[in-house]
Design an enzyme around this catalytic site. Sequence first.
Site, short mmCIF file in Angstrom:
data_model
loop_
_atom_site.label_atom_id
_atom_site.label_comp_id
_atom_site.label_asym_id
_atom_site.label_seq_id
_atom_site.Cartn_x
_atom_site.Cartn_y
_atom_site.Cartn_z
N GLY A 183 0.83 -1.20 0.00
CA GLY A 183 0.00 0.00 0.00
C GLY A 183 0.86 1.25 0.00
O GLY A 183 1.97 1.25 0.51
N GLU A 221 5.57 -5.98 5.36
CA GLU A 221 5.82 -7.40 5.65
C GLU A 221 5.98 -8.23 4.38
O GLU A 221 6.96 -8.95 4.21
CB GLU A 221 4.65 -7.95 6.44
N THR A 237 5.26 0.70 6.69
CA THR A 237 3.92 0.30 7.09
C THR A 237 3.28 1.47 7.78
O THR A 237 3.80 1.97 8.79
CB THR A 237 3.91 -0.91 8.05
N ASP A 265 0.77 1.50 9.43
CA ASP A 265 0.22 1.06 10.72
C ASP A 265 1.27 1.04 11.83
O ASP A 265 0.94 0.82 12.98
CB ASP A 265 -0.41 -0.32 10.59
N GLY A 279 -5.80 0.50 10.84
CA GLY A 279 -5.21 -0.38 11.84
C GLY A 279 -5.92 -1.71 11.88
O GLY A 279 -6.86 -1.87 12.65
N ARG A 280 -5.49 -2.64 11.04
CA ARG A 280 -6.17 -3.93 10.98
C ARG A 280 -5.75 -4.87 12.08
O ARG A 280 -6.55 -5.52 12.73
CB ARG A 280 -5.92 -4.59 9.61
N GLU A 305 -9.99 0.13 12.54
CA GLU A 305 -10.81 -0.69 11.63
C GLU A 305 -10.78 -2.18 12.02
O GLU A 305 -11.73 -2.91 11.75
CB GLU A 305 -10.32 -0.54 10.20
N ARG A 335 -23.04 9.01 15.26
CA ARG A 335 -22.69 9.11 13.85
C ARG A 335 -21.26 8.60 13.66
O ARG A 335 -20.44 8.73 14.57
CB ARG A 335 -22.75 10.57 13.38
N ARG A 389 -3.68 7.96 4.28
CA ARG A 389 -2.44 7.43 3.72
C ARG A 389 -1.95 8.22 2.52
O ARG A 389 -0.94 7.87 1.91
CB ARG A 389 -2.58 5.97 3.38
#
Lengths: 342, 342, 342, 342
Positions: A10, A103, A126, A128, A171-172, A222, A266, A275
């Site tokens: 990404g 990674e 990364t 993240d 942030g997975r 997320e 909301r 990003r």
Amino acid sequence: MRIGVLTGGGDCPGLNAVIRGIVRKGVQEYGYEFVGYRDGWRGPLENDTVRLDIPAVRGILPRGGTILGSSRTNPFERADGIHRIRENLADLDVGALVAIGGEDTLGVAARLHDEYGVPVVGVPKTIDNDLSATDYTFGFDTAVNIATEAIDRLHTTAESHMRVLVCEVMGRHAGWIALHSGLAGGANVILIPEQRFDVDQVCAWITSRFRASYAPIVVVAEGAVPRDGEVVLKDESLDSFGHVRLSGVGEWLAKEIEKRTGKEARTTVLGHIQRGGTPSAFDRWLATRFGLHAVTCVHDGDFGVMVALRGTDIVRVPLAEATARLKTVDPALYEEVSVFFG
Amino acid sequence: MRIGVLTGGGDCPGLNAVIRGIVRKGVQEYGYEFVGYRDGWRGPLENDTVRLDIPAVRGILPRGGTILGSSRTNPFERADGIHRIRENLADLDVGALVAIGGEDTLGVAARLHDEYGVPVVGVPKTIDNDLSATDYTFGFDTAVNIATEAIDRLHTTAESHMRVLVCEVMGRHAGWIALHSGLAGGANVILIPEQRFDVDQVCAWITSRFRASYAPIVVVAEGAVPRDGEVVLKDESLDSFGHVRLSGVGEWLAKEIEKRTGKEARTTVLGHIQRGGTPSAFDRWLATRFGLHAVTCVHDGDFGVMVALRGTDIVRVPLAEATARLKTVDPALYEEVSVFFG
Amino acid sequence: MRIGVLTGGGDCPGLNAVIRGIVRKGVQEYGYEFVGYRDGWRGPLENDTVRLDIPAVRGILPRGGTILGSSRTNPFERADGIHRIRENLADLDVGALVAIGGEDTLGVAARLHDEYGVPVVGVPKTIDNDLSATDYTFGFDTAVNIATEAIDRLHTTAESHMRVLVCEVMGRHAGWIALHSGLAGGANVILIPEQRFDVDQVCAWITSRFRASYAPIVVVAEGAVPRDGEVVLKDESLDSFGHVRLSGVGEWLAKEIEKRTGKEARTTVLGHIQRGGTPSAFDRWLATRFGLHAVTCVHDGDFGVMVALRGTDIVRVPLAEATARLKTVDPALYEEVSVFFG
Amino acid sequence: MRIGVLTGGGDCPGLNAVIRGIVRKGVQEYGYEFVGYRDGWRGPLENDTVRLDIPAVRGILPRGGTILGSSRTNPFERADGIHRIRENLADLDVGALVAIGGEDTLGVAARLHDEYGVPVVGVPKTIDNDLSATDYTFGFDTAVNIATEAIDRLHTTAESHMRVLVCEVMGRHAGWIALHSGLAGGANVILIPEQRFDVDQVCAWITSRFRASYAPIVVVAEGAVPRDGEVVLKDESLDSFGHVRLSGVGEWLAKEIEKRTGKEARTTVLGHIQRGGTPSAFDRWLATRFGLHAVTCVHDGDFGVMVALRGTDIVRVPLAEATARLKTVDPALYEEVSVFFG
């Protein structure tokens, strides 16, 4: 000597700063030539290259994205992938590779070096910030600043309408962006993937917040998951998009909060704006220094390593080690920050 | 237990975040009461206090400056200064002090603790980032971001008019802001107090830059000094203001560049906009954590120490040690960055 | 004389600037007293007030939201609504009302004045900029700036991954935010509620954009509707949230684009960050001037009017007229902008 | 048909947006070819050109400065200036010129058209917003936003140290930037060139401000002059730089304030950062529309005119008329804003 450079995975603010640092120092101090490979590993795989010299990197420092393009192509998924990469490197007389990525990209780099002796240097990327081998990765500070500005803006709406505002950030697997932007933005609840959350506890914090006559802001990564994971998986709204993870838990949580507290809630999903765009000063500094040190690794003939930040120093760590462990949020740190919840 | 809090020296984005962190954790976790002392050491000296509780710190996280006010008052310059401070602390039953400030403020704190046994905890504050005991101080990242944005803006004017633009940034004794913002802003020359500069070398970089058909940006720290220091001291324009250091070397350098290269040169002095306004996300994060850890020091009865950042950890160091040595830019780091000069 | 002030409807950057302008001028030049009514028409209805004097408005100029709070309460929906408002105004000896709000709030104001002779002055507020009586409303410029910055950031991600990025912005009935931010952000497709869009045409623009080897950005107003409206209404993902309009068409469109072009498409829904936070300089200027002129209307005894911007002048228009017609995007203007599509 | 485009005078955010608008519409709708002339009138004078087609304008919308370069060259100052321009236009078969610039550039354009029949269309450019024929000029909104952000930042320092902060902004003959940014930034004193200021009155405002226990911000246009003009002219610090006007009155005023009030005063001179960098959304919108309409003027064969903003419409005015009168701040408007002084 000719060196190949590629960016994988990404996009992330600072990629161009790394590329610029590599080329400026490589050309001026070591007299290297460079080959830009397009779209991550697809470049060396298909010998798709782009000119990469000092004019090519002029003015790219403040620009987000990557002038080399990116992809998630994995050469090990092709029967002859490695063979073709080595042939293509030889074909263009490329004596070393600098791979900039996360990674996956660095995992490929590690195997290429360790199993096939390809002279590779890695630069960690990364957004993240979940790589254990480095204190910070570039792009993270930019994402946190963008998320924090967004949260700052949500406060006034929350206050004016006495509404709950849920802000879903990236942030997975790691909650670094949520934790930093939530703390910096003065959030009243921060939810991260490392710790399954209890919706009733969240509602308790929200209610206590309203009692102090102030509207609560909830920052949720997320990848955060409630205690009873089933709830999320069952939710219709979750699999009706292409990218479930990107717009799932925030919407779901807002509905749960409305149901359980009776307060209006909301959701804002920041998504890709975190990003993209120009990197923060810190990310330009870190990314540029990563680039300068990566080309020095090449000059030192020190391959199979990745550059990393330790305190204020740039160090080198073995690629294999670098990608071995995910850096998640330490429970003690989450506990430290939780004094601001509710 | 009642704890006094004060902020001394120049203002800095993040001071309010520190105060908020101290109070939120102190009240909620340890049940402390707080006394806000006005204007640094003047507060305890004259027993000038302000209410400091959770409502008082609500909403101050994103605000620059300090709700406690600041000053450069030094109690040791008064015959009975220390005596009065100890009396005033006793008078309000203040059992511990948290002093937030730079060299001067913490120097006083160190002596109060070491020589008079006053229970003090220090929080380092210097926008110039020149304290040796910590990797970074809050306010620095904000200043670097502001300076970098300004430099970004100067590029387009420089290019459109093929003019030299000199940007003078803060940094009297250390060039950290110049070095970071200059690198992040893509400056072609960076001048810092740690290394006397040679105007002819600067002009050589500028000329080579123009040859590459691009207009140069020069970032100079307010404390940078040319080889032949006399030149600056002799310059009329320098002592005609109240604050010589703030608007001196940049103007002087621009005139020298015009004389020696024949190119138009203009100066922008960023001045106070670098130290005001809302803190960056990083500074809010660092300042808040400093506050949380400072009040934990009090709870641990660990006095005479200062909180500091090492990598991603907040640690404690003796106050005396903390203020002992100025952290200046390492020549090797300046050398590393110089690849972008000219 | 005592004057009541209230803010109704959705919050909007600049509301506090209006309030400050009214109070500063009213107190200093006319010696008025003020009563702040809480939460729009709920305030005078329930006689819920807050102190409103010069100290109360100090420092609120740069703050988003409204210090008076807001609501959508409509007194005409209550049997005795108007009666109670008139009693409460008399009770506090309030001789005039300044109502700051959008169509609904000003519609009530118009009826209160025209049918019941209540001395009311209106200040227009709609972040969507869809009031026909004024060139611009405050809040709009801030929203457009925020959306434009977001679109700027999306470009780099779109380019790096050759992906379609859809950005959904506010605008239920009028496409002003989409049109201005889409043009300012260099979008390749802009979709507004005023003109039903043809998904195949959108896909044609996208494909031609990719052919020019560049990734397209699609800016779509939340109220935009495709030719075949059914499609949207049938879509599950649309009614699975509380606020359908806020996160519907963008997600739906991205999925359609993926289906029809085979290209990856992602959506970002800016949502509330467009309406919160500090106002832009233009909005602070406009809102402050609206406030100054509104209190002058009171001083002139000129009621039943609304202040409005015409060119660079603040004028007065009848309230009734002001709220009569929605200001939508003129087809000729949309046509003018469409040169940048595809 | 082939059309020449040039940009003259000082740079201004939005110039590239104008150029892009001209080329996109000219090529796509009218099938025109374009010639970019370098550095204002120097281009056609020396036949110095640059390629100007759709690829050349891709991605320039958000970039400050001008891709064509700029200069203050005046062809009427050369014996054969006009003759050479007409020869060079003929030489490249250029059938029309679009000149983007301020008073000087458009003054030349007007004479070229009126006296020599050269087919010219003008686009107004002045960051000071001082052209009478148009409501606003692009670049102005960006400058006001930058100045306002700077003033926002100065408040916290002023408060923390109870110091007077003087902020000098652009505006040699007109005070629009000072007036707008001063009002938007919540300044306590605003000084403009249109009204000579009385230093004692300024000090009175400052003292009254301190009495309300708050530190004052003074915004002064670079062209503001005190009642007794001599004072400034006599001041040494003023003629010791290349650009006297740029760093004169602010420094002088701060010293006078210190002398007369005994309060500490500091000056920040924003200088070039006000005119560089990415344009605000409003300026991108206005500049793009100016470009679109300018090329339509060419298509209509409507020469000797300048595009202008009236309300929300783009209109055409005769070039001669356009540059005839300077648009200064109306005393009534200054009076309106003065309610916030002191």
